[in-house]
Design a protein around this motif. Structure first.
Motif, PDB file in Angstrom:
ATOM      1  N   ALA A  91       0.839  -1.212   0.000  1.00  0.00           N
ATOM      2  CA  ALA A  91       0.000   0.000   0.000  1.00  0.00           C
ATOM      3  C   ALA A  91       0.868   1.254   0.000  1.00  0.00           C
ATOM      4  N   PHE A  92       1.958   1.231   0.777  1.00  0.00           N
ATOM      5  CA  PHE A  92       2.852   2.384   0.870  1.00  0.00           C
ATOM      6  C   PHE A  92       3.521   2.652  -0.482  1.00  0.00           C
ATOM      7  N   ILE A  93       4.008   1.595  -1.130  1.00  0.00           N
ATOM      8  CA  ILE A  93       4.676   1.748  -2.424  1.00  0.00           C
ATOM      9  C   ILE A  93       3.698   2.217  -3.489  1.00  0.00           C
ATOM     10  N   ALA A  94       2.487   1.665  -3.468  1.00  0.00           N
ATOM     11  CA  ALA A  94       1.473   2.075  -4.452  1.00  0.00           C
ATOM     12  C   ALA A  94       1.198   3.568  -4.363  1.00  0.00           C
ATOM     13  N   THR A  95       1.138   4.088  -3.135  1.00  0.00           N
ATOM     14  CA  THR A  95       0.911   5.523  -2.948  1.00  0.00           C
ATOM     15  C   THR A  95       2.067   6.331  -3.521  1.00  0.00           C
ATOM     16  N   GLN A  96       3.308   5.881  -3.265  1.00  0.00           N
ATOM     17  CA  GLN A  96       4.482   6.587  -3.778  1.00  0.00           C
ATOM     18  C   GLN A  96       4.529   6.572  -5.310  1.00  0.00           C
ATOM     19  N   HIS A  98       2.078   6.053  -7.468  1.00  0.00           N
ATOM     20  CA  HIS A  98       0.967   6.828  -8.033  1.00  0.00           C
ATOM     21  C   HIS A  98       1.279   8.319  -7.992  1.00  0.00           C
ATOM     22  N   ALA A  99       1.784   8.782  -6.846  1.00  0.00           N
ATOM     23  CA  ALA A  99       2.048  10.212  -6.683  1.00  0.00           C
ATOM     24  C   ALA A  99       3.158  10.680  -7.619  1.00  0.00           C
ATOM     25  N   LEU A 100       4.254   9.925  -7.705  1.00  0.00           N
ATOM     26  CA  LEU A 100       5.372  10.360  -8.531  1.00  0.00           C
ATOM     27  C   LEU A 100       5.034  10.254 -10.018  1.00  0.00           C
ATOM     28  N   ALA A 101       4.358   9.185 -10.419  1.00  0.00           N
ATOM     29  CA  ALA A 101       3.977   9.048 -11.825  1.00  0.00           C
ATOM     30  C   ALA A 101       3.057  10.190 -12.241  1.00  0.00           C
ATOM     31  N   ARG A 102       2.182  10.587 -11.340  1.00  0.00           N
ATOM     32  CA  ARG A 102       1.272  11.697 -11.642  1.00  0.00           C
ATOM     33  C   ARG A 102       2.033  13.018 -11.683  1.00  0.00           C
ATOM     34  N   VAL A 128       2.670  -1.629  -8.200  1.00  0.00           N
ATOM     35  CA  VAL A 128       2.528  -0.944  -9.490  1.00  0.00           C
ATOM     36  C   VAL A 128       1.205  -1.335 -10.150  1.00  0.00           C
ATOM     37  N   THR A 129       0.842  -2.614 -10.051  1.00  0.00           N
ATOM     38  CA  THR A 129      -0.451  -3.068 -10.580  1.00  0.00           C
ATOM     39  C   THR A 129      -1.583  -2.232 -10.008  1.00  0.00           C
ATOM     40  N   ASP A 130      -1.553  -2.020  -8.706  1.00  0.00           N
ATOM     41  CA  ASP A 130      -2.606  -1.248  -8.036  1.00  0.00           C
ATOM     42  C   ASP A 130      -2.511   0.241  -8.328  1.00  0.00           C
ATOM     43  N   ALA A 131      -1.293   0.782  -8.302  1.00  0.00           N
ATOM     44  CA  ALA A 131      -1.103   2.228  -8.364  1.00  0.00           C
ATOM     45  C   ALA A 131      -1.551   2.828  -9.685  1.00  0.00           C
ATOM     46  N   LEU A 132      -1.349   2.108 -10.784  1.00  0.00           N
ATOM     47  CA  LEU A 132      -1.559   2.697 -12.106  1.00  0.00           C
ATOM     48  C   LEU A 132      -2.671   2.031 -12.899  1.00  0.00           C
ATOM     49  N   ARG A 133      -3.406   1.150 -12.258  1.00  0.00           N
ATOM     50  CA  ARG A 133      -4.467   0.424 -12.963  1.00  0.00           C
ATOM     51  C   ARG A 133      -5.480   1.381 -13.605  1.00  0.00           C
ATOM     52  N   GLY A 134      -5.752   2.499 -12.931  1.00  0.00           N
ATOM     53  CA  GLY A 134      -6.735   3.445 -13.452  1.00  0.00           C
ATOM     54  C   GLY A 134      -6.148   4.562 -14.272  1.00  0.00           C
TER      55      GLY A 134
END
Length: 267
Positions: A91-96, A98-102, A128-134
């Motif tokens: 969950a922590f990595i997904a947040t990081q 998502h934020a940096l890619a955005r 990564v699967t979770d962070a960028l799926r949308g």
């Protein structure tokens, strides 16, 4: 007047579970993308064991200087050891990510797949699967280092000059290379990929696609409608890294399946 396709710059985010993974998994392609004028960033998810943090961060900065990419090393990194809480880490990595890619407006993300046999790599792949799926339209070049990709769809031929830069970048990781000579893995694995890659990407019986001595292999996916779709097979043209391949419509449901190698939960 339309902008010529070759002049469109890509923003690339390479997500490294540990310092040195960015070189071993995708160093050559990142070097060639930079040479072609694209913007390449590396996110360090962790810095290894606590007593290694300072040394590995210094090494990562030295490697980035050689490779040429922009390095992102957050003040707080994830704990992705075998006995850490990997659910929390995911969950922590997904947040990081998502934020940096955005923030970067990244259109290509390079990261391990979720079935790479190493617990730390797999948790990054799931994140990564979770962070960028949308994030519709984002491409993910998934790699495997300790395990194997379920499919290989993208090959990047690599020449001697690029490989030498990648080896020089890896040389910055003196502490890791003292433990094991990872330069042999980088060079030997890339040489094997030049032989295996054409048949894995285009089907068994296919001939060579390049006379270059090395290659990098990826599974290319694109985020579409809340899912990940595999892309059509192709050879990477670093001048236009998204061109020539497109989503197939086939959803990569295996991304969410339990890993055959390691548990998605901490022991």
């Amino acid at each position: 007047m339309p902008v010529p396709l070759l002049s469109i710059m890509a923003v690339v985010l390479s997500v490294a579970p540990h310092p040195d993974d960015e070189v071993l998994s995708a160093g050559p392609v990142c070097i060639d993308l930079l040479t072609a004028g694209h913007d390449v960033h590396v996110l360090l998810v962790s810095l290894g064991r606590l007593e290694q943090h300072e040394r590995r961060l210094v090494e990562a900065r030295a490697a980035a200087t050689v490779g040429g990419w922009s390095l992102h090393a957050p003040d707080t990194t994830a704990a992705i050891g075998a006995h850490d809480d990997l659910v929390l880490a995911q969950a922590f990595i997904a947040t990081q990510v998502h934020a940096l890619a955005r923030e970067l407006n990244a259109d290509i993300v390079i990261a391990p797949g979720p079935h790479d046999a190493h617990h730390g790599h797999e948790v990054v792949g799931r994140a990564v699967t979770d962070a960028l799926r949308g994030a519709d339209g984002v491409r993910w070049w998934a790699w495997a280092l300790w395990g194997h990709l379920p499919r290989t769809t993208l090959i990047h031929p690599v020449d001697e000059a690029t490989m030498q830069v990648a080896v020089n970048a890896l040389d910055a990781y003196r502490g890791e290379n003292e433990r094991n000579d990872y330069r042999r893995l980088l060079v030997g694995g890339s040489e094997a990929a030049a032989v295996l890659g054409p048949e894995r990407v285009f089907g068994f019986g296919s001939g060579r696609v390049s006379d270059l001595p090395y290659a990098s292999l990826f599974l290319e996916l694109e985020a579409r409608d809340g899912s990940w779709e595999a892309c059509t097979p192709g050879i990477l043209d670093v001048t236009s890294p998204r061109a020539g391949r497109s989503p197939t419509g086939h959803v990569a449901t295996w991304l969410d399946e339990p890993s055959p190698y390691a548990s998605p939960h901490s022991p």
